[in-house]
Design a protein around this motif. Structure first.
Motif, PDB file in Angstrom:
ATOM      1  N   CYS A  13      -2.657  -8.278 -24.942  1.00  0.00           N
ATOM      2  CA  CYS A  13      -2.248  -7.769 -26.024  1.00  0.00           C
ATOM      3  C   CYS A  13      -0.911  -6.915 -25.817  1.00  0.00           C
ATOM      4  N   GLU A  15      -0.100  -4.591 -27.840  1.00  0.00           N
ATOM      5  CA  GLU A  15      -0.322  -3.087 -28.168  1.00  0.00           C
ATOM      6  C   GLU A  15      -1.144  -2.361 -27.099  1.00  0.00           C
ATOM      7  N   CYS A  16      -2.373  -2.856 -26.843  1.00  0.00           N
ATOM      8  CA  CYS A  16      -3.261  -2.279 -25.943  1.00  0.00           C
ATOM      9  C   CYS A  16      -3.242  -2.562 -24.635  1.00  0.00           C
ATOM     10  N   CYS A  28      -5.378  -9.666 -30.641  1.00  0.00           N
ATOM     11  CA  CYS A  28      -6.186  -8.924 -30.150  1.00  0.00           C
ATOM     12  C   CYS A  28      -7.369  -8.805 -30.832  1.00  0.00           C
ATOM     13  N   ASP A  31      -7.582  -4.547 -31.892  1.00  0.00           N
ATOM     14  CA  ASP A  31      -6.428  -3.948 -32.842  1.00  0.00           C
ATOM     15  C   ASP A  31      -5.439  -4.853 -33.719  1.00  0.00           C
TER      16      ASP A  31
HETATM   17 ZN   LIG Z   1      -5.023  -5.101 -28.435  1.00  0.00          ZN
END
Ligand SMILES: [Zn+2]
Ligand SMILES: Cc1ncc(COP(=O)(O)O)c(C=O)c1O
Lengths: 419, 97
Positions: A13, A15-16, A28, A31
């Motif tokens: 991911c 983002e995370c 993901c 999120d």
């Molecule tokens: Zn994520």
């Protein structure tokens, strides 16, 4: 599904950082951030040496360790390795010391850079056991999916807005793809396609296959670097629709640095848009991290995405590399298309006009210093957007079958002196 | 009767069909301060689940999961659009050029 993952490690991911197995999945679960392919660079470094590369065929797949397939590619095995042309006459027009054109207008088999992403997506789809592939597209992507699926014996579904021009549809129908026109507003059509992609067990190239698909764009960066004798260009100008190509060209350069194949000369990446659809360049100019969605109105149809999925990441790349973004209107796009054609003999579609026109603006504003060297990514063929230049490139002269009339014409053109 | 059975099955399917939609909502400046997601959950029997958000004074971005009967989810999306919120699937541009 093949057991080995080749040089891939996981889907990750953006983002995370959570990791997922290498399946046909794209967001993901936590999120809904986009997933990206992560590689085992240690293993790649041992396999992808300059000596090994020298022996491989000239296609994009010579960089296969850095492309997301587990085994050998099976679809679009001849894609890529398009010419990098030294463009001295265009450099003069741009007002810059040195210019190169990466000419994906002659990419194989459907004359746009989309053949790169599609051959990766379909090769991976076959590995994962899919027999049907699909996409939602108004042009280049549809052509490429239809053609590459045909050559691989895969069934192809192409979804389009029902009011799409006939010429664009023919370019997909001819390959035997099932083309489905959807009536409705763009947003509704878009949401339905997302729903279909989620419901049917197909490889939807730019949805559930997107992490693999998008990686194909990196091959353009590898080729540019190798064609420049493993020196990264000072400046690269990239056209932006979703912004994916720009972020992947940057990723490609960074990977070559990481693998020790190229020196870190701090390559700068610039983004080009059409003024009639410029959410990313507008955000850049206003110093914002986020773009505001727009309703597209431009002749550069292949770049007309009002809510760019990778806009945020493209802005970040430009900021990080010291790059800039600008945009050109319809007249400037046509003027740039003519300049490229007249200076270098390369006929690009409107997207290429956006790249060349924006490059000129960036030179004029000093964002690309006049003493520097620049690579322009020309991503599609002019024969696909003939309507955009119709009535803007002059007319042929007409004469009777008479030598006298021809000579009068020559005189008028100033080619011969009158006696 | 076969026809009756078929109609009953159809009705059942219609009421039972559930749906999860994963969406990006984009709020223009004039809607940023309004409790739109709350209002939506009052008006429609759907479960709202915010998964990501970013709000500045220029734009509000909310990643939202909607879960409910297919009909209700569809109505909720239409309502959001009428309010002036741009509603995209989480994939954003499924249609490319
Ligand atoms: Zn994520
Ligand atoms: C010819 C051409 N150039 C450039 C692009 C930009 O691609 P991206 O969405 O990766 O920014 C596209 C995408 O559709 C295209 O068709």
């Amino acid at each position: 599904m093949s057991k080995s993952a080749g040089f891939m490690r996981a889907l990750k991911c953006r983002e995370c950082g959570r990791e997922y197995p290498l399946e046909a999945t794209h967001v993901c679960e936590f999120d809904f951030g986009p997933l990206e392919v992560a590689y085992d660079y240690g293993k790649i470094k041992k396999s992808m040496t300059k000596a090994a590369l020298a022996k491989r065929p000239q296609t994009m797949w010579r960089f296969r360790e850095l492309l997301p397939v587990a085994g050998e590619p099976t679809v679009g095995t001849r894609v890529g390795y398009t010419p990098l042309v030294k463009a001295d006459r265009l450099a003069k027009w741009l007002g810059v010391r040195e210019a190169w054109v990466k000419n994906d207008a002659v990419n194989y088999p459907t004359l746009s850079f989309k053949d790169r992403v599609v051959s990766v997506a379909l090769s991976r789809a076959k590995e994962l056991g899919f027999e049907t592939v699909a996409c939602a597209s108004t042009g280049n992507l549809a052509n490429s999916v239809a053609a590459n699926a045909a050559s691989a014996g895969l069934d192809a579904f192409v979804f389009i807005p029902a009011d799409l021009e006939e010429g664009k549809i023919l370019n997909s129908l001819v390959y035997g793809a099932r083309v489905v026109g959807i009536r409705g507003h763009y947003d509704e059509v878009n949401r339905l396609c997302a729903e279909i992609a989620g419901k049917y067990g197909w490889a939807f190239v730019n949805v559930n296959m997107r992490p693999y698909y998008a990686e194909g764009s990196k091959s353009m960066a590898y080729e540019i670097a190798e064609q420049l004798n493993w020196k990264l260009p000072q400046h690269t100008v990239v056209p932006m629709a979703s912004g994916s190509l720009l972020t992947k060209i940057h990723k490609g350069y960074q990977e070559l640095i990481q693998l020790g194949l190229a020196k870190d000369s701090k390559p700068t990446v610039h983004g080009a848009q059409a003024t009639g659809c410029s959410p990313i360049s507008a955000a850049y100019k206003q110093g914002m991290d986020f773009f505001k969605p727009v309703k597209p109105d431009t002749i550069a149809k292949s770049l007309a995405i009002g809510t760019p999925a990778d806009g945020f990441y493209a802005l970040k790349v430009m900021k990080e590399t010291g790059g800039a973004s600008d945009d050109v209107n319809d007249d400037e796009i046509r003027e740039a298309m003519s300049a490229l054609a007249e200076c270098e003999g390369i006929f690009t579609e409107t997207a290429g006009g956006v790249t060349v026109g924006t490059a000129k603006k960036l030179v004029a504003s000093g964002k690309i210093p006049a003493e520097d060297s620049v690579v322009l990514c020309v991503t599609g063929n002019g024969l696909k957007t003939l309507d955009a230049v119709q009535g803007h490139v002059g007319k042929p002269a007409g004469i009777k079958p008479s030598l006298r009339e021809f000579e009068e014409l020559m005189e008028k053109d100033g080619k011969v002196k009158s006696k | 009767m076969a026809a009756k059975k078929k109609a009953a099955r159809k009705a059942k399917r219609k009421t039972k069909a559930r749906k999860t939609a994963r969406l990006w909502l984009m709020f223009p400046p004039k809607l940023i301060t309004q409790p739109v997601v709350w209002e939506l959950s009052q008006k429609f029997p759907v479960i709202t689940n915010v998964r990501q958000a970013s709000v500045t004074d220029e734009i509000g971005l909310v990643c939202l999961e909607l879960d409910g009967l297919a009909d209700d989810v569809k109505k909720a999306i239409t309502w959001l659009g009428r309010k002036g919120v741009s509603v995209e699937p989480v994939e954003i541009n499924v249609i490319e050029s």
